[in-house]
Motif scaffolding. Structure first.
Motif, short mmCIF file in Angstrom:
data_model
loop_
_atom_site.label_atom_id
_atom_site.label_comp_id
_atom_site.label_asym_id
_atom_site.label_seq_id
_atom_site.Cartn_x
_atom_site.Cartn_y
_atom_site.Cartn_z
N LYS B 142 -8.59 64.83 36.40
CA LYS B 142 -7.36 65.56 36.75
C LYS B 142 -6.95 65.26 38.19
O LYS B 142 -7.81 65.16 39.07
N MET B 143 -5.67 65.14 38.40
CA MET B 143 -5.16 64.93 39.76
C MET B 143 -5.09 66.28 40.47
O MET B 143 -4.61 67.25 39.90
N LEU B 144 -5.57 66.30 41.71
CA LEU B 144 -5.52 67.54 42.49
C LEU B 144 -4.61 67.33 43.69
O LEU B 144 -4.86 66.43 44.51
N ASP B 145 -3.57 68.12 43.76
CA ASP B 145 -2.66 68.01 44.90
C ASP B 145 -2.38 69.40 45.44
O ASP B 145 -1.65 70.18 44.86
N VAL B 146 -3.04 69.70 46.58
CA VAL B 146 -2.78 70.99 47.22
C VAL B 146 -2.05 70.77 48.55
O VAL B 146 -2.05 71.63 49.42
N GLY B 147 -1.47 69.61 48.69
CA GLY B 147 -0.68 69.32 49.88
C GLY B 147 -1.46 68.68 51.02
O GLY B 147 -0.92 68.48 52.11
N VAL B 148 -2.75 68.36 50.79
CA VAL B 148 -3.53 67.70 51.84
C VAL B 148 -3.09 66.23 51.89
O VAL B 148 -3.13 65.55 50.87
N PRO B 149 -2.64 65.74 53.07
CA PRO B 149 -2.17 64.35 53.12
C PRO B 149 -3.31 63.35 52.97
O PRO B 149 -4.44 63.63 53.34
N LYS B 150 -2.98 62.19 52.41
CA LYS B 150 -3.97 61.13 52.22
C LYS B 150 -3.45 59.85 52.86
O LYS B 150 -2.27 59.72 53.13
N GLY B 151 -4.33 58.90 53.06
CA GLY B 151 -3.91 57.59 53.57
C GLY B 151 -4.13 57.46 55.06
O GLY B 151 -4.46 58.42 55.76
N ALA B 152 -3.95 56.24 55.58
CA ALA B 152 -4.23 55.94 56.98
C ALA B 152 -3.35 56.76 57.91
O ALA B 152 -2.18 57.00 57.62
N SER B 153 -3.92 57.19 59.03
CA SER B 153 -3.16 57.92 60.04
C SER B 153 -2.38 56.90 60.89
O SER B 153 -2.97 56.14 61.66
N GLU B 154 -1.06 56.92 60.75
CA GLU B 154 -0.19 55.98 61.47
C GLU B 154 -0.32 56.18 62.98
O GLU B 154 -0.44 55.23 63.75
N ALA B 155 -0.28 57.46 63.38
CA ALA B 155 -0.28 57.78 64.81
C ALA B 155 -1.53 57.22 65.48
O ALA B 155 -1.46 56.55 66.52
N LEU B 156 -2.67 57.47 64.84
CA LEU B 156 -3.93 57.00 65.42
C LEU B 156 -3.98 55.47 65.46
O LEU B 156 -4.46 54.88 66.43
N MET B 157 -3.44 54.88 64.42
CA MET B 157 -3.45 53.42 64.37
C MET B 157 -2.61 52.83 65.51
O MET B 157 -3.02 51.90 66.19
N THR B 158 -1.44 53.46 65.74
CA THR B 158 -0.55 52.97 66.79
C THR B 158 -1.19 53.15 68.17
O THR B 158 -1.20 52.24 69.00
N VAL B 159 -1.72 54.36 68.40
CA VAL B 159 -2.31 54.66 69.71
C VAL B 159 -3.48 53.72 70.01
O VAL B 159 -3.55 53.10 71.08
N THR B 160 -4.38 53.57 69.04
CA THR B 160 -5.55 52.71 69.28
C THR B 160 -5.14 51.24 69.40
O THR B 160 -5.75 50.48 70.15
N GLU B 161 -4.10 50.88 68.71
CA GLU B 161 -3.58 49.50 68.81
C GLU B 161 -3.11 49.24 70.25
O GLU B 161 -3.40 48.20 70.84
N GLN B 162 -2.39 50.25 70.79
CA GLN B 162 -1.89 50.10 72.16
C GLN B 162 -3.02 50.06 73.18
O GLN B 162 -3.01 49.29 74.12
#
Lengths: 427, 327
Positions: B142-162
């Motif tokens: 069963k798929m569970l979706d309680v609104g918790v976001p999934k996937g890579a954190s864009e913000a963290l990726m951008t900051v660490t990239e910089q």
């Protein structure tokens, strides 16, 4: 009181046991435990096909088919127990849906003289009928699957994989390790490098290490040999690290609805190999609805009708039914025994015309088995997940595997087994 | 430099994985601390809670298969869906009900039995709950979706990239899990330090007999602690179920909690967190550096070997209470 109890027990035993003239095909299924979601759908398809034959045709050759079910929980020990407890009921053939159980049953069926049918799983080199008299694995085996996937990649790359990097993400078990040797040989032939990434079989939900490595090394393609939760976790992780889904291809055991649905729209474009058609757009489903689903005789209420694993279970039942039919034809009697069914398998021919007659046109490749060849042509095709439509779409025709690479591997492996087990080659 | 950055990414992801393990381990600690029982059913409780949550959220009719098979009906859903927060609250109530039932039907009858008997009872409970979950809600994934976001954190990726030239990958679900685990631990600490029931719970954990002599009800404490463990199981079930769907392999997450407990100590809440982090980072670094040399898939092996080494030198774990038996 004692007499009444004894007669009740006797009545219960008689009710549970198949009638003497029935054809018995045990269903070693798994509906519980970590792999229950997969096993349930396969078992339903398997049961429903025999129910259809019983209800519509009165069985096979006028003989009803009994399908006693035994729960293995995908556990090898329980699978062997199921085999031991059902073989005395006149079992004609076994299909345990587990490579681990298959390996344990191969020596047993040879002694008990009961055929073992393992379509798309089990011991690949059992294709060699000269060594494995009682085992059949048509229409395709793991090495066929690996080769067809590589052929698909060749097609996508203008016929060359020279310099490409391919990662194999696999269930760290006998099943997951099956394609390694084949992919290594295919890598030598086509010039790609293979990175092996095992996933702990007991901890398939946690795959961070493997996907961080994939993210770093950026392989051109990822091939997956997974089962159960490993598949769902891998597809979700691929989406998380933004690995292109259309470069991620699973074997047929990593290509059902249950594998892709938990990742939602992110799974769109994921591919897998398959050796049969998908969906309910085949004439057989009209009969299934009329004789099985609507009268309320479908296994588990028929809620999985048409799914990938349901279709595969149904296809396995179809091949078994055709082998029994062939055995009846060869022996001239409808009440065949296990040895006669083995002969039926060995002389089996399912042509495209026969598949059409059975209501499944172009569903599977043509199957021809002989004394030497217990694995058929090995043809398979590629399907792709369409998340918006919520269905698999076939994107290639049936493709023949690279027998030039595979046959020497099958010969070497089966002959080594023959030597070890002291088997004299047949045929 | 590149290798260092890769290793740093592995460490951060290991810490996040460790938090997920600790979420499961916390439930074990709570029950062991209060009653000396190693609750084998904790992983299955997480599965049962997650199944119930999805079932309630989707308006699924419980026991539908059994009802349909018995009465020839075609029940499936009630035709309504519930908001995640309402479904979570109702599931928490179901877990409290389960705790009351466990106390009344199992634990009450096993008072004064040796710990191994209670442990065996929890094995039976695990199998019972797994079967009950199957019959109630079905075996499908069963798929569970309680609104918790999934996937890579864009913000963290951008900051660490910089900053470093290499964009770090962290799953947003893991960041949420870390925040939720921190809140959970803080709430448990506040509860046990500053509430009457919490103090009673600590008293029972310290000395059953003494607690009983001052009028603390052991049965109430058992219901309380199993309810809290049920809530922790619900949180673990939500986080793990959001990762790759709610399915019966969820009960296997208990396997990852065992080495965490052996390392952190069976009686310490901070121990579960620290143990989880050490196991998470250790197994990921081991797989990163040593895995390729030995064929990979070392994570489970490493976690248990590390726990074994800790057991040899510190049997009570890092934060566990020292075991002193007076004769």
């Amino acid at each position: 009181m004692t007499l009444r109890f004894a007669s009740l027990v006797a009545a219960a035993i008689l009710a549970a046991a198949p009638a003497l003239a029935d054809l018995v095909v045990p269903n070693l299924s798994y509906r519980t435990g970590p792999y229950g979601a997969n096993g349930t759908q396969y078992a339903d398809g398997f049961n429903d096909y025999f129910t259809l034959l019983n209800e519509r045709d009165g069985g096979i050759g006028g003989q009803k088919v009994q399908v006693p079910e035994c729960e293995t929980a995908y556990n090898t020990e329980k699978g062997v127990e199921c085999y031991e407890s059902t073989k005395g009921t006149g079992a004609l053939v076994y299909n345990p849906l587990s490579t681990g159980i298959t390996y344990q049953l191969i020596p047993k069926v040879s002694v008990d003289k009961i055929p073992l049918y393992t379509p798309g799983y089990g011991r690949t080199s059992a294709k060699n009928g000269k060594v494995f008299e009682w085992v059949f694995n048509a229409p395709a085996n793991y090495w066929d699957g690996a080769s067809v996937i590589v052929k698909h990649l060749l097609d996508l790359n203008g016929g060359s994989l020279d310099g490409k990097k391919i990662a194999l993400l696999y269930h760290n078990s006998a099943y997951g390790k099956e394609p390694i040797r084949t992919l290594q040989e295919l890598g030598k032939k086509h010039g790609f490098t293979l990175t092996e990434l095992p996933v702990d079989a007991a901890a398939g939900q946690e795959q961070k290490s493997q996907w961080l490595q994939i993210r770093r090394e950026k392989p051109d393609y990822v091939i997956m040999w997974g089962w159960g939760v490993m598949n769902q976790a891998a597809i979700q992780e691929a989406a998380n690290v933004r690995y292109p889904m259309d470069q991620f291809i699973g074997i047929w055991w990593a290509g059902s609805e249950v594998d892709v649905k938990p990742a939602g729209a992110a799974a769109n474009g994921y591919k897998s190999a398959t050796f049969h058609g998908v969906g309910t757009e085949y004439p057989i489903y009209a009969d299934l609805n009329k004789f099985v689903v609507e009268p309320g005789k479908a296994s588990q209420g028929g809620e999985h009708v048409g799914s990938v694993l349901y279709s595969r279970g149904m296809y396995a039942a179809l091949v078994i039914a055709e082998a029994i039919r062939k055995a009846q034809e060869l022996s001239g009697t409808p009440t065949v025994n296990a040895a006669q069914v083995r002969d039926g398998f060995e002389a089996l021919e399912i042509t495209p015309e026969r598949l059409t007659e059975l209501g499944l046109p172009d569903f599977g490749p043509e199957i021809t088995m002989t004394c030497e060849n217990h694995g058929g042509s090995g043809m398979a095709r590629i399907q792709q997940w369409d998340a918006a439509a919520g269905k698999w779409t076939l994107i290639s025709e049936f493709t023949e595997p690279d027998q030039e690479v595979l046959q020497p591997l099958i010969d070497a492996d089966s002959e080594a087994f023959a030597k070890e087990a002291g088997i004299t080659l047949r045929c | 430099m590149e290798q260092f950055l890769y290793a740093a990414e592995v460490v951060v992801n290991g810490l996040m994985a460790g938090v997920m393990y600790a979420l499961v381990a916390l439930g074990f600690v709570l029950i062991y601390k209060a009653s000396g029982v190693f609750n084998y059913a904790q992983g299955v409780m997480a599965l049962f809670a997650a199944l119930t949550l999805v079932g309630l959220q989707n308006g699924q009719v419980p026991f539908a298969h059994m009802i349909n098979a018995t009465f020839g009906t075609h029940l499936d859903t009630f035709g309504w869906t519930l908001p995640a927060i309402v479904a979570i609250a109702l599931t928490a109530l179901v877990m409290v009900g389960l705790a009351i039932a466990i106390e009344k039907l199992v634990l009450k009858h096993l008072v004064n039995q040796v710990p191994i008997i209670l442990f065996m009872a929890t094995i039976g409970l695990a199998w019972f709950l797994e079967g009950l979950g199957d019959v109630m809600w079905g075996a499908d994934i069963k798929m569970l979706d309680v609104g918790v976001p999934k996937g890579a954190s864009e913000a963290l990726m951008t900051v660490t990239e910089q900053w470093t030239g290499y964009g770090f990958y962290i799953d947003r679900l893991d960041i949420w899990a870390a925040a939720i685990a921190a809140m959970l631990v803080a709430a448990l600490m506040v509860f046990s330090q500053y509430t009457k029931q919490g103090r009673a719970l600590r008293a029972v954990a310290d000395d059953h007999q003494a607690a009983l002599s001052v009028g603390i009800s052991l049965r109430f404490i058992w219901v309380l602690v199993w309810s809290i463990a049920g809530f922790v199981a619900l949180v673990a079930g939500i986080m793990w179920g959001s990762k790759s769907g709610v399915q019966f392999s969820l009960s296997l997450i208990a396997l990852k909690a065992l080495p965490v407990l052996m390392l952190g100590g069976f009686t310490s809440i901070p121990g579960a967190i620290v143990g989880g982090l050490i196991i998470g980072v250790g197994e990921k670094l081991f797989e990163f550096y040593v895995g390729p040399l030995v064929g990979g898939a070392t994570e489970n092996w490493f976690a248990y070997v590390l726990a074994l080494i800790f057991l040899v030198f510190r049997p009570q774990g890092l934060f566990g209470e020292k075991i002193i038996e007076r004769v």
